[in-house]
Design an enzyme around this catalytic site. Structure first.
Site, PDB file in Angstrom:
ATOM      1  N   GLY A  18       0.815  -1.228  -0.028  1.00 43.30           N
ATOM      2  CA  GLY A  18       0.102  -0.036  -0.072  1.00 43.30           C
ATOM      3  C   GLY A  18       0.865   1.314   0.120  1.00 43.30           C
ATOM      4  CG  ASP A  62      -0.649   0.717  -3.796  1.00 38.54           C
ATOM      5  OD1 ASP A  62      -1.846   0.052  -4.030  1.00 38.54           O
ATOM      6  OD2 ASP A  62      -0.282   1.521  -3.217  1.00 38.54           O
ATOM      7  CB  ILE A  63      -3.559  -2.764  -6.192  1.00 34.68           C
ATOM      8  CG1 ILE A  63      -4.139  -4.248  -6.746  1.00 34.68           C
ATOM      9  CG2 ILE A  63      -4.301  -1.693  -6.161  1.00 34.68           C
ATOM     10  CD1 ILE A  63      -5.670  -4.707  -6.257  1.00 34.68           C
ATOM     11  NE  ARG A  64      -4.817   2.029  -9.512  1.00 37.01           N
ATOM     12  CZ  ARG A  64      -5.734   2.066  -8.322  1.00 37.01           C
ATOM     13  NH1 ARG A  64      -6.369   1.029  -8.286  1.00 37.01           N
ATOM     14  NH2 ARG A  64      -5.898   3.049  -7.632  1.00 37.01           N
ATOM     15  N   GLY A 106      -0.528   4.708  -1.064  1.00 35.90           N
ATOM     16  CA  GLY A 106      -1.585   5.541  -0.418  1.00 35.90           C
ATOM     17  C   GLY A 106      -1.128   6.989   0.352  1.00 35.90           C
ATOM     18  CD  GLN A 107      -3.681  11.060   3.962  1.00 36.40           C
ATOM     19  OE1 GLN A 107      -4.329  10.218   4.780  1.00 36.40           O
ATOM     20  NE2 GLN A 107      -3.951  12.471   4.243  1.00 36.40           N
ATOM     21  CE1 TYR A 132      -9.477   2.017   8.200  1.00 41.05           C
ATOM     22  CE2 TYR A 132      -9.861   3.930   9.793  1.00 41.05           C
ATOM     23  CZ  TYR A 132      -8.940   3.479   9.048  1.00 41.05           C
ATOM     24  OH  TYR A 132      -7.842   3.762   9.035  1.00 41.05           O
ATOM     25  CE  LYS A 161      -7.151   0.322   9.927  1.00 39.76           C
ATOM     26  NZ  LYS A 161      -5.736  -0.229   9.452  1.00 39.76           N
TER      27      LYS A 161
END
Length: 312
Positions: A9, A35-37, A12-13, A143, A147
Site C-alpha cells: 500500500g 501496491d495494486i497498481r 496511499g496517503q 472501518y 481495525k
C-alpha cells in the site's frame, strides 16, 4: 544489519511519505514499495517497486522470499468514508491482508510487522475527551470494526505465536504531498487546497466538530520510531493511542485566515458527520510517550504555516 523492508500500500496517503523516509534512512535498495497498481509517481519511480494484491497470500509470500524481507509495513486499507460504501470489500481487504502478513511472521518468514490502527476503533460510547488507552470500544463503522478486530488479532498472534507486531492508532492525518483519500478527517487536508485555489471551502462536517489530528511528518516519525524501538519497550501489542492536536473546522479556518484573510468557510454536514460524532475529541497517548519516547513536533499553528508554504 539494515532491515529489508516491504511496504504494502505504498502509493496511499501514508505509504507515499513513509516509503521516501525509509529509503533515506535504510537505503533505496532496502525498501521495496508495492501496491495494486503501478502509477507514475515518485514512489514507483524512485526505487524498487512491485505490483501486488494485498489479498493474494502467494504474491506477498513470493515478494518476501525473493527480496529476503525482514520487516513488513502493511498500509493497504479501505478508509472510513469509502468503506461505508462497500462494507464487504472493506472487511475483506482490511482483515485478510493482515492475516496474510501475521501468518508469514508466524511461519518465521518475516521478523517484524507494522500495522496501523485508527481512532475509528472507538465509538459513541467511548469517553470523548482525553480518551484513555484502555476504554470502551464499540465502533460504529465498518472501518472501525475491522481495525478493532485487527488489534485483537495482533495481540493474539503476539501472545500465542510470539509475533513481533507493532501498531499505533492514527488520528486524522494531514499532508501536503498527497490529496485526500476518502477519510472522514480528510476535510482538514481538502480545506488547504480549496483555500489556496478558491479562497472558500464548504465543509462536510459541522463547525464545532472537534477531532484528534496529526501532521504527516509526526505520523511518519512515530511509525518509524515504534519499529526502531527495542522489543522490550513495546508493552502494548494491540495498538498504541497517538495524539498531537485536536481542533474544530472553525479553529482551522481561523488559522488559515491569518495567512489568507479573504478565506471563507461554510458548512453542509453529510453522512460523514455521523462518523465524526462517534469518534473522540482528544486522545490520551501517555503510554506511547512513556514506553517508547513518542513526542510530536507540530501544532495547529506550525502545521498550517507548513501546509500553506508547501501547497503554494
Amino acid at each position: 544489519m539494515n532491515p529489508k523492508i516491504l511496504i504494502i500500500g505504498a502509493c496511499g496517503q501514508i505509504g507515499t511519505e513513509l516509503t521516501q523516509k525509509l529509503r533515506k534512512i535504510y537505503g533505496t535498495e532496502n525498501v521495496i514499495a508495492s501496491d495494486i497498481r503501478k502509477l507514475n509517481t515518485d514512489v514507483v519511480n524512485s526505487g524498487p517497486f512491485e505490483v501486488v494484491n494485498a489479498l493474494d497470500f502467494n504474491q506477498i509470500e513470493h515478494l518476501v522470499e525473493v527480496h529476503k524481507i525482514t520487516d513488513v509495513y502493511l498500509m493497504a486499507a479501505l478508509l472510513s468514508a469509502t468503506a461505508e460504501k462497500n462494507p464487504a470489500f472493506a472487511w475483506d481487504l482490511n482483515m485478510n491482508s493482515l492475516f496474510h502478513v501475521l501468518n508469514l511472521a508466524k511461519a518465521k518468514k518475516i521478523q517484524k510487522i507494522f500495522w496501523p490502527s485508527s481512532i475509528a476503533v472507538f465509538g459513541p460510547t467511548t469517553p470523548k475527551e482525553n480518551t484513555p488507552q484502555y476504554t470502551v470500544m464499540e465502533p460504529s463503522t465498518v472501518y472501525g470494526i475491522s481495525k478493532q478486530a485487527g488489534e485483537r488479532w495482533c495481540e493474539y498472534y503476539h501472545n500465542i505465536y510470539g509475533v513481533d507486531v507493532r501498531s499505533i492508532r492514527y488520528p486524522g492525518l494531514i499532508s501536503w504531498s498527497t490529496p485526500p483519500g476518502g477519510g472522514t478527517t480528510d476535510y482538514a487536508v481538502d480545506i488547504f487546497y480549496k483555500a489556496i485555489a478558491d479562497k472558500k471551502y464548504e465543509c462536510f462536517l459541522s463547525s464545532e466538530t472537534k477531532m484528534p489530528m496529526m501532521y504527516m511528518d509526526d505520523a511518519i516519525d512515530a511509525t518509524i520510531n515504534i519499529m526502531k524501538a527495542p522489543v522490550e519497550e513495546i508493552k502494548i501489542h494491540s495498538s498504541y493511542n497517538l495524539a498531537a492536536m485536536s481542533f474544530t473546522p472553525t479553529e482551522i479556518a481561523a488559522e488559515i485566515k491569518k495567512h489568507i484573510p479573504e478565506f471563507e468557510i461554510t458548512y453542509n454536514p453529510d453522512f460523514r458527520q455521523k462518523i465524526a460524532d462517534s469518534w473522540p475529541a482528544s486522545i490520551d497517548d501517555s503510554s506511547a510517550r512513556e514506553d517508547w519516547g513518542w513526542n510530536h513536533k507540530f501544532d495547529l499553528e506550525t502545521m498550517t504555516k507548513d501546509m500553506l508554504e508547501h501547497l503554494a
